[in-house]
Design an enzyme around this catalytic site. Structure first.
Site, short mmCIF file in Angstrom:
data_model
loop_
_atom_site.label_atom_id
_atom_site.label_comp_id
_atom_site.label_asym_id
_atom_site.label_seq_id
_atom_site.Cartn_x
_atom_site.Cartn_y
_atom_site.Cartn_z
N HIS A 1 -13.84 -33.53 -82.48
CA HIS A 1 -15.25 -33.68 -82.85
C HIS A 1 -16.13 -34.00 -81.63
CE1 HIS A 1 -18.80 -35.91 -84.34
NE2 HIS A 1 -18.79 -34.96 -85.25
N ARG B 1 -19.26 -19.80 -91.61
CA ARG B 1 -17.87 -20.09 -91.95
C ARG B 1 -17.84 -21.07 -93.11
NH1 ARG B 1 -13.76 -23.00 -88.53
NH2 ARG B 1 -15.03 -24.83 -88.93
N GLU C 1 -6.39 -17.77 -87.93
CA GLU C 1 -6.10 -19.10 -87.37
C GLU C 1 -4.65 -19.51 -87.61
OE1 GLU C 1 -9.81 -21.85 -87.63
OE2 GLU C 1 -9.53 -20.93 -89.59
#
Ligand code: PEP
Ligand code: MG
Length: 761
Positions: A401, A541, A638
């Site tokens: 993050h 997304r 992914e």
């Protein structure tokens, strides 16, 4: 007056001439050489609306409008614009405009002079967003009839669906927003740029001038790295300068269009401004600053050896406390002790006082310019992160993050130090190098210089490439910065930040029967990005919510405890279990599409099997969105599973596949991307990861499906060059890397062309 020449307008006339018009008038009156022009005033717009009787009609349409019924909003906007475009302009009004244009032609001694026509809103103190869709600029317009038509286009732009939506959302009365239109002679600049009348980063009384070849757009838009010159305002001495390799320029073509073209080789590295022109500019800067009694940020152009000033506004970023003399003692970093080491997560140098954050309620102690030191950042920390000059964390890898958000904010960051919160002392001064991942003792002057260098790099986004170069956006408020890189769109718009900053778990909205609120939050966030980028594509997304990140939200108490959230209930697998969240996302997108935002695509995260894709598409259909027909629909690759069976997804139908290498790497190498203990084992360049990437790109190319990358590897020039060689269709990079990535893409494309040419011999 309905049409007013710049000579008769001053800064007091914002109400009638709009911000832009008033500014140009003020400069003209002050004797500054502004290309001549006139303003079709807000009164003219009003006269047209009232005399033709359409005003009442339009207000009626607006008063009955339900902006949440997006189809209705779209239809109403179209109807209003059609009324404005189709209603004949009363003769006296068109005569005013034509006379204004003829007088301009007469003044400059050119028949049918080429003009730029720009809308100039009359309430510029309102948030810019309320004028979305009204910032139209039309260049190279010629002939009185065309001028009248383009003025009318500017008027109509006041009623784009997006503009109506914003005014309603922000409670601005439609009847109080007017529009003036600026008509100004085009200057075919041979060279142009910007001038700050004081150094904007230090406040020093030195003119900072940036210049490049061709029209000023190249410098203003950041498409080129310009030459930079510093001139002492007292002595007119050129204190310092750097000559850049200027790769692109904007030119007017014979057709009248303005186009970005390559700078001829012999000009690329040639100095743009000789001393005489620097002195002329500096003198002009002093005059303008004196006139406004404040430092100014200006735009200039030279045509036929004549200097023109195109714009002037106060410098808003001046730091009052910036050093008066601006001198900095350069320091050799090699000689300074490194006190903490980690991973360079967001490049740049920063210096400041350490503030250690153990708990959220300590955030207030961070003042502008402090260095935040914490175990790991969370979304609640973003406002304090914005105040920080640098960020240091104990935990995390380069896709955690703190790393993602710092890069987007352009704040230097070092992550995964292991012990910064223990080793660094509260209030001590440190300097961090966000590229190398080092923290030094003391506040080093060098930080400021390096940061400027860094900013210059960020401003570059030259060259047209066939492979598209897009930007990743995680915080909608960073969209403008991303757009300013010249990115060809957004290859990854993350949803998590939007949800985390709402403070409420999305499932709580659903359980409480507040789906509408969830949809509204999503729309408000997504619009910030699709509006800025319109009509360039933005791939939204769908929510990828790891349980550990959502636990602190209201309603997050019920998040299950998972041993490894990275391998757990997240991405599409979770959304298919909590399908109402996915539906709300699709509904928000559907509404935005109906408002005219046709530039949205949908991207499904963490896809593992084609059945998930099939089900996601069915859900889109259920809310009325037709994948592929209405909207581009694709997946993120992914998981090794998706990469190894991409052809099965292609068979089910995808418009694109985007490589999420942050996850693909962790799942291929069995390395938790958030765990600093194994960060040394994490590399996207492992042959296994590269094989999966290559396979995905090749299979997509065979099937004619767009391939892309939006993981961190797409921000690494050396990897990107390989991907272009393999045949990737687009690359989406972090904002700070877009310029370098575009260079890498161009280099790889040129290499391919050269190789092909050699083979043909
Ligand atoms: C990725 O996994 O590469 C990606 C871009 O998604 P995120 O970093 O949000 O997991
Ligand atoms: Mg991912």
């Amino acid at each position: 007056m309905y049409v007013e020449r710049f000579e008769n307008i001053s800064k007091e006339d914002v109400g009638s001439a709009g911000g832009k018009g008033a500014n140009l008038g003020e400069l003209t009156q002050a004797g500054i050489p502004v290309p001549p022009g006139f303003v079709v005033t807000a009164e003219t717009y009003n006269k047209f609306m009232t005399e033709t009787g359409i005003y009442g009609n339009i207000m009626d349409i607006l008063s009955g409008i339900n902006i949440n019924n997006t189809k209705e909003l779209q239809d109403s906007a179209e109807k209003i614009k059609r009324i404005i475009i189709e209603t004949p302009i009363p003769e006296d009004i068109s005569t005013f405009i034509i006379e204004g244009y003829n007088a301009l032609c007469h003044k400059v001694g050119v028949e049918d002079v080429l003009v730029a026509i720009r809308s100039s809103a009359t309430a510029e103190d309102l948030p810019e967003a309320s004028f979305a869709g009204q910032q139209d600029t039309f260049l190279n317009i010629q002939g009185s009839e065309s001028v009248v038509e383009y003025v009318r286009k500017c008027w109509a732009s006041l009623f784009e669906a997006r503009a109506i939506f914003y005014r309603e959302e922000n409670n601005f009365e439609h009847s109080k927003v007017y529009i003036a239109v600026v008509v100004q002679e085009m200057v075919e600049a041979e060279k142009a740029g910007v001038m700050f009348t004081v150094n904007p980063s230090t406040g020093e009384d030195v003119a900072l001038i940036e210049g490049s070849w061709g029209l000023g757009e190249a410098v203003v838009s950041g498409s080129v790295t310009p030459d930079t010159y510093y001139v002492d305002k007292k002595t007119n001495e050129v204190l310092d300068f750097s000559i850049a390799d200027k790769k692109v320029m904007f030119e007017k073509l014979a057709s009248g269009e303005t186009k970005q073209v390559d700078v001829p080789d012999e000009l690329r590295k040639r100095r743009v401004l000789p001393e005489s022109e620097l002195i002329e500019l500096t003198e002009m800067g002093k005059r303008i600053q004196k006139h406004y009694n404040a430092p100014q940020d200006t735009e200039w152009a030279f045509h036929d050896n004549t200097l023109y000033m195109l714009q002037s506004r106060p410098i808003t970023t001046l730091d009052e406390t910036a050093g008066e003399n601006g001198e900095s003692d350069s320091v050799n970093l090699e000689d300074i002790e490194v006190i903490v080491k980690g991973l360079g997560a967001s490049p740049g140098m920063a210096a400041g006082s350490v503030k250690i954050i153990h708990k959220i309620d300590e955030l207030d102690k961070i003042q502008e310019g402090d260095v935040m030191v914490t175990k790991m950042t969370t979304p609640d920390m973003v406002p304090a992160m914005k105040r920080s000059s640098g960020i240091i964390t104990d935990e995390g890898g380069i896709t955690c993050h703190a790393a993602i958000i710092s890069r987007e904010l352009g704040i230097p960051c070092v992550v995964g130090t292991g012990n910064a919160t223990e080793v660094l002392k509260e209030n001590s001064k440190v300097t961090l190098d966000g590229k190398k991942g080092l923290v030094f003792e003391g506040e080093l002057k060098i930080a400021e210089e390096k940061q400027t260098e860094q900013n210059n790099v960020q401003a570059t986004a030259p060259i047209i490439t066939v492979t598209e170069v897009k930007a990743n956006v995680s915080m909608p408020e960073a969209a403008k910065k991303a757009f300013a890189t010249g990115a060809d769109g957004v290859g990854l718009l993350r949803t998590e930040h939007m949800m985390l900053t709402s403070g409420v778990h999305p499932i709580k909205f659903i359980e409480d029967g507040r789906e509408d609120e969830l949809i509204k939050i999503l729309m408000e966030n997504i619009i910030k990005v699709v509006d800025v980028f319109y009509p360039k594509p933005v791939w939204y997304r769908t929510l990828d919510a790891p349980t550990d990140e959502f636990v602190t939200l209201q309603g997050g108490e019920d998040e299950p405890h998972e041993h490894n959230p990275m391998l757990g209930w997240r991405g599409i697998r979770r959304e298919l279990d909590q399908v109402e969240i996915l539906k709300a996302e699709f509904k928000a997108i559907k509404k935005l599409r109906e408002q005219g935002y046709t530039n949205i695509g949908i991207m499904i995260p963490l896809s593992q099997s084609p059945d998930e894709l099939k089900r996601a598409k069915e859900i889109a259909e259920e809310v009325g969105l037709k994948p592929h027909k209405d909207i581009d629909f694709g997946i993120m690759v992914e998981t090794p599973a998706a990469a190894l069976t991409i052809e099965d997804f292609i068979e089910v139908g995808i418009d694109f596949a985007s490589l999420g290498t942050n996850d693909l790497t962790q799942y291929t190498l069995a390395v938790d991307r958030n765990n600093e203990l194994v960060a040394k084992n994490y590399t996207e360049e492992h042959p296994a990861v590269l094989k999966l990437i290559e396979r995905t790109i090749r299979k997509c190319a065979e099937a004619g499906v767009t391939s892309s990358i939006c993981g961190q590897a797409g921000s690494k020039p050396n990897i990107v060059e390989k991907l272009v060689e393999i045949g990737i269709s687009s690359v989406s990079a972090n904002t700070d890397a877009v310029a370098d990535v575009r260079h890498a893409v161009a280099r790889a494309e040129q290499k391919l062309l050269l190789e092909a040419a050699r083979k043909m011999k």
